[in-house]
Design a protein around this motif. Structure first.
Motif, PDB file in Angstrom:
ATOM      1  N   LEU A  28       0.869  -1.255   0.022  1.00 29.64           N
ATOM      2  CA  LEU A  28       0.004   0.136  -0.119  1.00 29.64           C
ATOM      3  C   LEU A  28       0.690   1.206   0.180  1.00 29.64           C
ATOM      4  O   LEU A  28       2.040   1.394   0.791  1.00 29.64           O
ATOM      5  CB  LEU A  28      -0.973   0.083   1.297  1.00 29.64           C
ATOM      6  N   ARG A  29       0.469   2.390  -0.632  1.00 30.29           N
ATOM      7  CA  ARG A  29       1.240   3.599  -0.572  1.00 30.29           C
ATOM      8  C   ARG A  29       0.341   4.558   0.272  1.00 30.29           C
ATOM      9  O   ARG A  29      -0.624   4.691   0.178  1.00 30.29           O
ATOM     10  CB  ARG A  29       1.109   4.165  -2.319  1.00 30.29           C
ATOM     11  N   PHE A  30       1.237   4.749   1.123  1.00 27.44           N
ATOM     12  CA  PHE A  30       0.810   5.992   2.272  1.00 27.44           C
ATOM     13  C   PHE A  30       1.491   7.252   2.066  1.00 27.44           C
ATOM     14  O   PHE A  30       2.546   7.174   1.842  1.00 27.44           O
ATOM     15  CB  PHE A  30       0.956   5.345   3.729  1.00 27.44           C
ATOM     16  N   LYS A  31       0.925   8.334   2.246  1.00 23.38           N
ATOM     17  CA  LYS A  31       1.610   9.678   2.227  1.00 23.38           C
ATOM     18  C   LYS A  31       1.462   9.798   3.836  1.00 23.38           C
ATOM     19  O   LYS A  31       0.427   9.686   4.333  1.00 23.38           O
ATOM     20  CB  LYS A  31       0.767  10.786   1.599  1.00 23.38           C
ATOM     21  N   ASP A  32       2.957  10.185   4.323  1.00 20.15           N
ATOM     22  CA  ASP A  32       2.969  10.510   5.569  1.00 20.15           C
ATOM     23  C   ASP A  32       2.647  12.079   5.933  1.00 20.15           C
ATOM     24  O   ASP A  32       2.529  12.669   4.809  1.00 20.15           O
ATOM     25  CB  ASP A  32       4.128  10.018   6.093  1.00 20.15           C
ATOM     26  N   SER A  33       2.869  12.548   7.207  1.00 20.30           N
ATOM     27  CA  SER A  33       2.577  13.894   7.409  1.00 20.30           C
ATOM     28  C   SER A  33       3.637  14.864   6.894  1.00 20.30           C
ATOM     29  O   SER A  33       3.294  16.107   6.630  1.00 20.30           O
ATOM     30  CB  SER A  33       2.601  14.024   9.012  1.00 20.30           C
ATOM     31  N   SER A  34       4.795  14.341   6.375  1.00 22.26           N
ATOM     32  CA  SER A  34       5.681  15.326   5.933  1.00 22.26           C
ATOM     33  C   SER A  34       5.625  15.263   4.158  1.00 22.26           C
ATOM     34  O   SER A  34       6.517  15.554   3.543  1.00 22.26           O
ATOM     35  CB  SER A  34       7.095  14.969   6.231  1.00 22.26           C
ATOM     36  N   GLU A  35       4.327  14.695   3.572  1.00 27.21           N
ATOM     37  CA  GLU A  35       4.164  14.556   2.283  1.00 27.21           C
ATOM     38  C   GLU A  35       4.938  13.570   1.670  1.00 27.21           C
ATOM     39  O   GLU A  35       5.184  13.479   0.370  1.00 27.21           O
ATOM     40  CB  GLU A  35       4.034  15.629   1.623  1.00 27.21           C
ATOM     41  N   ARG A  36       5.925  12.602   2.454  1.00 24.04           N
ATOM     42  CA  ARG A  36       6.586  11.708   1.759  1.00 24.04           C
ATOM     43  C   ARG A  36       5.872  10.408   1.402  1.00 24.04           C
ATOM     44  O   ARG A  36       4.860   9.873   2.271  1.00 24.04           O
ATOM     45  CB  ARG A  36       7.836  11.149   2.820  1.00 24.04           C
ATOM     46  N   LEU A  37       5.952   9.671   0.298  1.00 23.37           N
ATOM     47  CA  LEU A  37       5.398   8.659  -0.074  1.00 23.37           C
ATOM     48  C   LEU A  37       6.024   7.434   0.549  1.00 23.37           C
ATOM     49  O   LEU A  37       7.171   7.097   0.307  1.00 23.37           O
ATOM     50  CB  LEU A  37       5.233   8.594  -1.810  1.00 23.37           C
ATOM     51  N   ARG A  38       5.355   6.496   1.275  1.00 21.12           N
ATOM     52  CA  ARG A  38       5.863   5.324   1.722  1.00 21.12           C
ATOM     53  C   ARG A  38       5.133   4.163   1.272  1.00 21.12           C
ATOM     54  O   ARG A  38       3.929   4.156   1.070  1.00 21.12           O
ATOM     55  CB  ARG A  38       5.621   5.370   3.356  1.00 21.12           C
TER      56      ARG A  38
ATOM     57  N   GLY B 122      -7.412   7.510  -8.166  1.00 16.74           N
ATOM     58  CA  GLY B 122      -8.254   6.837  -7.404  1.00 16.74           C
ATOM     59  C   GLY B 122      -7.819   6.700  -5.881  1.00 16.74           C
ATOM     60  O   GLY B 122      -7.435   7.858  -5.579  1.00 16.74           O
ATOM     61  N   SER B 123      -8.175   5.742  -5.115  1.00 18.55           N
ATOM     62  CA  SER B 123      -7.793   5.916  -3.774  1.00 18.55           C
ATOM     63  C   SER B 123      -6.597   5.761  -3.379  1.00 18.55           C
ATOM     64  O   SER B 123      -5.598   5.363  -4.081  1.00 18.55           O
ATOM     65  CB  SER B 123      -8.629   4.743  -3.141  1.00 18.55           C
ATOM     66  N   GLN B 124      -6.326   6.504  -2.297  1.00 16.88           N
ATOM     67  CA  GLN B 124      -4.908   6.466  -1.808  1.00 16.88           C
ATOM     68  C   GLN B 124      -4.898   6.294  -0.231  1.00 16.88           C
ATOM     69  O   GLN B 124      -6.128   6.904   0.305  1.00 16.88           O
ATOM     70  CB  GLN B 124      -4.025   7.613  -2.264  1.00 16.88           C
ATOM     71  N   TYR B 125      -3.981   6.388   0.475  1.00 16.20           N
ATOM     72  CA  TYR B 125      -3.939   6.523   1.968  1.00 16.20           C
ATOM     73  C   TYR B 125      -2.988   7.484   2.569  1.00 16.20           C
ATOM     74  O   TYR B 125      -2.154   7.777   1.858  1.00 16.20           O
ATOM     75  CB  TYR B 125      -3.689   5.028   2.377  1.00 16.20           C
ATOM     76  N   ARG B 126      -3.390   7.947   3.837  1.00  9.97           N
ATOM     77  CA  ARG B 126      -2.571   8.735   4.620  1.00  9.97           C
ATOM     78  C   ARG B 126      -2.206   8.147   5.975  1.00  9.97           C
ATOM     79  O   ARG B 126      -3.235   7.214   6.614  1.00  9.97           O
ATOM     80  CB  ARG B 126      -3.060  10.015   4.624  1.00  9.97           C
ATOM     81  N   ILE B 127      -1.176   8.087   6.486  1.00  6.61           N
ATOM     82  CA  ILE B 127      -0.666   7.734   7.638  1.00  6.61           C
ATOM     83  C   ILE B 127      -0.091   8.833   8.522  1.00  6.61           C
ATOM     84  O   ILE B 127       0.703   9.556   8.207  1.00  6.61           O
ATOM     85  CB  ILE B 127       0.411   6.586   7.499  1.00  6.61           C
ATOM     86  N   VAL B 128      -0.953   8.821   9.816  1.00  7.28           N
ATOM     87  CA  VAL B 128      -0.606  10.019  10.620  1.00  7.28           C
ATOM     88  C   VAL B 128      -0.244   9.533  12.201  1.00  7.28           C
ATOM     89  O   VAL B 128      -0.898   8.775  12.644  1.00  7.28           O
ATOM     90  CB  VAL B 128      -1.576  10.995  10.630  1.00  7.28           C
ATOM     91  N   ALA B 129       0.960  10.048  12.840  1.00  6.60           N
ATOM     92  CA  ALA B 129       1.181   9.503  14.009  1.00  6.60           C
ATOM     93  C   ALA B 129       0.921  10.728  14.979  1.00  6.60           C
ATOM     94  O   ALA B 129       1.068  11.804  14.735  1.00  6.60           O
ATOM     95  CB  ALA B 129       2.784   9.171  14.291  1.00  6.60           C
TER      96      ALA B 129
END
Length: 123
Positions: A39-49, A95-102
């Motif tokens: 899965l491709r996540f964007k983190d809070s610094s906009e980096r794709l993980r 399409g759909s994408q994900y975001r991950i936030v800590a």
């Protein structure tokens, strides 16, 4: 839209995997015949993980974040008690994408907890 969140435990921080709420599975399309997806996540610094999401092959699916998770833990210096938030977003082009936030609890004020997003510590 928030699709899952959890308070991180010691095992989530110290191992290379992190079980996540089963409700997240309704937002994941697994390739035919496979019990994992990258899965491709964007983190809070906009980096794709890219983080692997695994499920059990037998019984209750029990999703967990695998490969790529430990690097996220390191980059954000996550600790026991921090909160992991997973979001699903619809992009009209890709399409759909994900975001991950800590998030970390900052203070308890008049009985309410105040949480703040964690910045990336290691680059």
């Amino acid at each position: 839209m928030e699709v899952a969140n959890k308070e991180l435990k010691r095992n989530d921080i110290e191992t290379y995997k992190c079980p996540i709420p089963t409700v997240f599975l309704q937002h994941v399309d697994f390739p035919a015949g496979l019990h994992y997806a990258y899965l491709r996540f964007k983190d809070s610094s906009e980096r794709l993980r890219v983080i692997r999401c695994n499920t059990r092959q037998v019984g209750h699916p029990r999703p967990e974040l695998g490969a790529g998770w430990h690097l996220y833990v390191h980059d954000y210096d996550l600790r026991v008690g921090d909160r992991l938030v997973l979001l699903a977003e619809e992009d009209p082009i890709i399409g759909s994408q994900y975001r991950i936030v800590a998030r970390r609890r900052i203070i308890r004020l008049f009985g309410a907890e105040v949480w703040g997003d964690l910045p990336r510590v290691h680059y």
